[in-house]
Design a protein around this motif. Structure first.
Motif, PDB file in Angstrom:
ATOM      1  N   MET A   1      25.477  -8.525  15.824  1.00 34.24           N
ATOM      2  CA  MET A   1      25.466  -9.813  16.477  1.00 34.24           C
ATOM      3  C   MET A   1      24.155 -10.520  16.145  1.00 34.24           C
ATOM      4  O   MET A   1      23.124  -9.893  16.067  1.00 34.24           O
ATOM      5  CB  MET A   1      25.568  -9.643  17.982  1.00 34.24           C
ATOM      6  CG  MET A   1      26.785  -8.865  18.427  1.00 34.24           C
ATOM      7  SD  MET A   1      28.223  -9.799  17.984  1.00 34.24           S
ATOM      8  CE  MET A   1      29.155  -9.724  19.455  1.00 34.24           C
ATOM      9  N   ALA A   2      24.216 -11.836  15.995  1.00 31.38           N
ATOM     10  CA  ALA A   2      23.019 -12.597  15.669  1.00 31.38           C
ATOM     11  C   ALA A   2      23.016 -13.911  16.452  1.00 31.38           C
ATOM     12  O   ALA A   2      24.070 -14.429  16.823  1.00 31.38           O
ATOM     13  CB  ALA A   2      22.959 -12.885  14.179  1.00 31.38           C
ATOM     14  N   VAL A   3      21.820 -14.405  16.689  1.00 35.26           N
ATOM     15  CA  VAL A   3      21.645 -15.687  17.369  1.00 35.26           C
ATOM     16  C   VAL A   3      20.607 -16.511  16.619  1.00 35.26           C
ATOM     17  O   VAL A   3      19.781 -15.977  15.899  1.00 35.26           O
ATOM     18  CB  VAL A   3      21.187 -15.518  18.841  1.00 35.26           C
ATOM     19  CG1 VAL A   3      22.227 -14.798  19.673  1.00 35.26           C
ATOM     20  CG2 VAL A   3      19.849 -14.822  18.935  1.00 35.26           C
ATOM     21  N   THR A   4      20.678 -17.813  16.811  1.00 31.67           N
ATOM     22  CA  THR A   4      19.621 -18.695  16.352  1.00 31.67           C
ATOM     23  C   THR A   4      18.979 -19.272  17.611  1.00 31.67           C
ATOM     24  O   THR A   4      19.680 -19.658  18.561  1.00 31.67           O
ATOM     25  CB  THR A   4      20.135 -19.806  15.409  1.00 31.67           C
ATOM     26  OG1 THR A   4      19.026 -20.548  14.921  1.00 31.67           O
ATOM     27  CG2 THR A   4      21.105 -20.733  16.079  1.00 31.67           C
ATOM     28  N   PHE A   5      17.678 -19.279  17.652  1.00 35.91           N
ATOM     29  CA  PHE A   5      16.966 -19.711  18.847  1.00 35.91           C
ATOM     30  C   PHE A   5      16.858 -21.224  18.923  1.00 35.91           C
ATOM     31  O   PHE A   5      16.605 -21.892  17.921  1.00 35.91           O
ATOM     32  CB  PHE A   5      15.578 -19.060  18.899  1.00 35.91           C
ATOM     33  CG  PHE A   5      15.661 -17.598  19.236  1.00 35.91           C
ATOM     34  CD1 PHE A   5      15.672 -17.185  20.558  1.00 35.91           C
ATOM     35  CD2 PHE A   5      15.772 -16.645  18.251  1.00 35.91           C
ATOM     36  CE1 PHE A   5      15.793 -15.849  20.878  1.00 35.91           C
ATOM     37  CE2 PHE A   5      15.885 -15.295  18.558  1.00 35.91           C
ATOM     38  CZ  PHE A   5      15.900 -14.896  19.883  1.00 35.91           C
ATOM     39  N   LEU A   6      17.062 -21.755  20.116  1.00 37.68           N
ATOM     40  CA  LEU A   6      16.999 -23.187  20.367  1.00 37.68           C
ATOM     41  C   LEU A   6      15.610 -23.618  20.808  1.00 37.68           C
ATOM     42  O   LEU A   6      15.288 -24.803  20.792  1.00 37.68           O
ATOM     43  CB  LEU A   6      18.019 -23.576  21.441  1.00 37.68           C
ATOM     44  CG  LEU A   6      19.472 -23.189  21.124  1.00 37.68           C
ATOM     45  CD1 LEU A   6      20.363 -23.488  22.320  1.00 37.68           C
ATOM     46  CD2 LEU A   6      19.947 -23.906  19.876  1.00 37.68           C
ATOM     47  N   GLU A   7      14.789 -22.653  21.216  1.00 35.10           N
ATOM     48  CA  GLU A   7      13.413 -22.906  21.642  1.00 35.10           C
ATOM     49  C   GLU A   7      12.622 -21.614  21.462  1.00 35.10           C
ATOM     50  O   GLU A   7      13.193 -20.551  21.275  1.00 35.10           O
ATOM     51  CB  GLU A   7      13.374 -23.350  23.104  1.00 35.10           C
ATOM     52  CG  GLU A   7      13.974 -22.335  24.064  1.00 35.10           C
ATOM     53  CD  GLU A   7      14.091 -22.861  25.481  1.00 35.10           C
ATOM     54  OE1 GLU A   7      13.479 -22.258  26.364  1.00 35.10           O
ATOM     55  OE2 GLU A   7      14.785 -23.878  25.683  1.00 35.10           O
ATOM     56  N   THR A   8      11.302 -21.707  21.515  1.00 33.85           N
ATOM     57  CA  THR A   8      10.465 -20.523  21.407  1.00 33.85           C
ATOM     58  C   THR A   8      10.752 -19.599  22.588  1.00 33.85           C
ATOM     59  O   THR A   8      10.769 -20.036  23.733  1.00 33.85           O
ATOM     60  CB  THR A   8       8.970 -20.903  21.385  1.00 33.85           C
ATOM     61  OG1 THR A   8       8.752 -21.756  20.256  1.00 33.85           O
ATOM     62  CG2 THR A   8       8.086 -19.675  21.267  1.00 33.85           C
ATOM     63  N   THR A   9      11.040 -18.332  22.275  1.00 31.91           N
ATOM     64  CA  THR A   9      11.463 -17.358  23.287  1.00 31.91           C
ATOM     65  C   THR A   9      10.866 -16.002  22.957  1.00 31.91           C
ATOM     66  O   THR A   9      10.774 -15.634  21.790  1.00 31.91           O
ATOM     67  CB  THR A   9      12.996 -17.230  23.296  1.00 31.91           C
ATOM     68  OG1 THR A   9      13.559 -18.532  23.480  1.00 31.91           O
ATOM     69  CG2 THR A   9      13.484 -16.317  24.396  1.00 31.91           C
ATOM     70  N   GLN A  10      10.479 -15.250  23.986  1.00 32.61           N
ATOM     71  CA  GLN A  10       9.980 -13.901  23.779  1.00 32.61           C
ATOM     72  C   GLN A  10      11.045 -12.886  24.165  1.00 32.61           C
ATOM     73  O   GLN A  10      11.535 -12.882  25.282  1.00 32.61           O
ATOM     74  CB  GLN A  10       8.711 -13.652  24.592  1.00 32.61           C
ATOM     75  CG  GLN A  10       8.116 -12.284  24.303  1.00 32.61           C
ATOM     76  CD  GLN A  10       6.762 -12.093  24.941  1.00 32.61           C
ATOM     77  OE1 GLN A  10       6.196 -13.019  25.533  1.00 32.61           O
ATOM     78  NE2 GLN A  10       6.229 -10.900  24.832  1.00 32.61           N
TER      79      GLN A  10
END
Length: 54
Positions: free
Chosen positions: A1-10
């Protein structure tokens, strides 16, 4: 599974906006539910290398 980040996230490490990372299904669902990422199709195979080829 993969995601693209919409904002800076830790998530253990810091991911910037538009970065793509792979996670297990549970982590992916939590990131999407929190609104900080959206699902993407994981890239197939290795497309880059750590160092330029001579």
């Amino acid at each position: 599974m993969a995601v693209t980040f919409l904002e800076t996230t830790q998530v253990g490490t810091i991911y910037n906006q538009d970065e793509v990372a792979a996670f297990d299904a549970e982590t992916e669902a939590e990131l999407i539910k929190a609104g900080v990422a959206e699902a993407v199709e994981a890239p197939k195979g290795k497309s880059g290398s750590a160092a330029p080829q001579a």
